[in-house]
Design a protein around this motif. Structure first.
Motif, PDB file in Angstrom:
ATOM      1  N   CYS A  83      39.393  40.850  46.670  1.00  0.00           N
ATOM      2  CA  CYS A  83      38.120  40.828  47.406  1.00  0.00           C
ATOM      3  C   CYS A  83      37.047  40.095  46.606  1.00  0.00           C
ATOM      4  O   CYS A  83      36.255  39.330  47.168  1.00  0.00           O
ATOM      5  N   LEU A  84      37.025  40.324  45.312  1.00  0.00           N
ATOM      6  CA  LEU A  84      36.057  39.651  44.452  1.00  0.00           C
ATOM      7  C   LEU A  84      36.273  38.139  44.482  1.00  0.00           C
ATOM      8  O   LEU A  84      35.316  37.373  44.645  1.00  0.00           O
ATOM      9  N   ALA A  85      37.504  37.719  44.371  1.00  0.00           N
ATOM     10  CA  ALA A  85      37.807  36.296  44.389  1.00  0.00           C
ATOM     11  C   ALA A  85      37.417  35.670  45.732  1.00  0.00           C
ATOM     12  O   ALA A  85      36.856  34.568  45.776  1.00  0.00           O
ATOM     13  N   LYS A  86      37.685  36.379  46.821  1.00  0.00           N
ATOM     14  CA  LYS A  86      37.352  35.855  48.147  1.00  0.00           C
ATOM     15  C   LYS A  86      35.839  35.725  48.318  1.00  0.00           C
ATOM     16  O   LYS A  86      35.349  34.702  48.805  1.00  0.00           O
ATOM     17  N   SER A  87      35.083  36.743  47.902  1.00  0.00           N
ATOM     18  CA  SER A  87      33.621  36.675  48.019  1.00  0.00           C
ATOM     19  C   SER A  87      33.055  35.544  47.172  1.00  0.00           C
ATOM     20  O   SER A  87      32.155  34.819  47.603  1.00  0.00           O
ATOM     21  N   LYS A 141      25.672  40.061  45.917  1.00  0.00           N
ATOM     22  CA  LYS A 141      25.585  41.497  45.666  1.00  0.00           C
ATOM     23  C   LYS A 141      26.972  42.129  45.709  1.00  0.00           C
ATOM     24  O   LYS A 141      27.305  42.988  44.889  1.00  0.00           O
ATOM     25  N   ASP A 142      27.803  41.697  46.663  1.00  0.00           N
ATOM     26  CA  ASP A 142      29.174  42.190  46.754  1.00  0.00           C
ATOM     27  C   ASP A 142      29.964  41.829  45.502  1.00  0.00           C
ATOM     28  O   ASP A 142      30.736  42.641  44.988  1.00  0.00           O
ATOM     29  N   VAL A 143      29.764  40.611  44.978  1.00  0.00           N
ATOM     30  CA  VAL A 143      30.444  40.181  43.754  1.00  0.00           C
ATOM     31  C   VAL A 143      30.038  41.091  42.588  1.00  0.00           C
ATOM     32  O   VAL A 143      30.887  41.552  41.827  1.00  0.00           O
ATOM     33  N   GLU A 144      28.757  41.365  42.471  1.00  0.00           N
ATOM     34  CA  GLU A 144      28.276  42.216  41.369  1.00  0.00           C
ATOM     35  C   GLU A 144      28.816  43.635  41.489  1.00  0.00           C
ATOM     36  O   GLU A 144      29.263  44.230  40.499  1.00  0.00           O
ATOM     37  N   GLN A 145      28.795  44.192  42.706  1.00  0.00           N
ATOM     38  CA  GLN A 145      29.306  45.545  42.901  1.00  0.00           C
ATOM     39  C   GLN A 145      30.812  45.610  42.693  1.00  0.00           C
ATOM     40  O   GLN A 145      31.321  46.584  42.132  1.00  0.00           O
ATOM     41  N   SER A 146      31.523  44.592  43.124  1.00  0.00           N
ATOM     42  CA  SER A 146      32.974  44.558  42.915  1.00  0.00           C
ATOM     43  C   SER A 146      33.309  44.478  41.434  1.00  0.00           C
ATOM     44  O   SER A 146      34.256  45.118  40.972  1.00  0.00           O
ATOM     45  N   THR A 147      32.527  43.707  40.687  1.00  0.00           N
ATOM     46  CA  THR A 147      32.747  43.594  39.245  1.00  0.00           C
ATOM     47  C   THR A 147      32.560  44.953  38.576  1.00  0.00           C
ATOM     48  O   THR A 147      33.356  45.349  37.719  1.00  0.00           O
ATOM     49  N   PRO A 149      42.007  38.725  34.465  1.00  0.00           N
ATOM     50  CA  PRO A 149      40.545  38.708  34.345  1.00  0.00           C
ATOM     51  C   PRO A 149      39.913  38.647  35.731  1.00  0.00           C
ATOM     52  O   PRO A 149      40.434  38.010  36.633  1.00  0.00           O
ATOM     53  N   ASN A 150      38.798  39.312  35.887  1.00  0.00           N
ATOM     54  CA  ASN A 150      38.176  39.409  37.210  1.00  0.00           C
ATOM     55  C   ASN A 150      37.039  38.415  37.379  1.00  0.00           C
ATOM     56  O   ASN A 150      36.101  38.666  38.096  1.00  0.00           O
ATOM     57  N   ARG A 151      37.102  37.295  36.719  1.00  0.00           N
ATOM     58  CA  ARG A 151      36.063  36.276  36.823  1.00  0.00           C
ATOM     59  C   ARG A 151      36.666  34.977  37.341  1.00  0.00           C
ATOM     60  O   ARG A 151      37.084  34.129  36.565  1.00  0.00           O
ATOM     61  N   PRO A 152      36.742  34.818  38.659  1.00  0.00           N
ATOM     62  CA  PRO A 152      37.285  33.571  39.203  1.00  0.00           C
ATOM     63  C   PRO A 152      36.406  32.379  38.829  1.00  0.00           C
ATOM     64  O   PRO A 152      35.204  32.515  38.653  1.00  0.00           O
TER      65      PRO A 152
END
Length: 81
Positions: A24-28, A46-52, A73-76
């Motif tokens: 979901c993070l990568a898609k956003s 905001k979704d990216v920040e909350q997902s992180t 890693p969760n940083r696309p």
């Protein structure tokens, strides 16, 4: 939650949640480069920040798993800034 380790089925479910949240993070993050509306872009950021933050919390719980698979890693890589 106490300091006990997770049961194997809980570990697998947690791993699935981590995979889903990372996807979901990568898609956003990817879709931000395709959006021109600033309000929508801000909502996606905001979704990216909350997902992180959610991924960081899940990784902390995942450390208690009796077996683990490496978490990517969760940083696309951003396409556009």
């Amino acid at each position: 939650m106490n300091d006990q380790s997770l049961a194997p089925h809980e570990s697998m479910e947690l791993h699935e949640m981590l995979n889903f949240k990372t996807l979901c993070l990568a898609k956003s993050k990817l879709m931000q480069g395709l959006v021109f509306d600033q309000e929508l872009k801000a909502l996606m950021q905001k979704d990216v920040e909350q997902s992180t933050q959610a991924i960081a919390g899940l990784q902390a719980v995942y450390a208690k798993a009796p077996f683990q698979a490496p978490v990517p890693p969760n940083r696309p890589t951003p396409i556009l800034n």
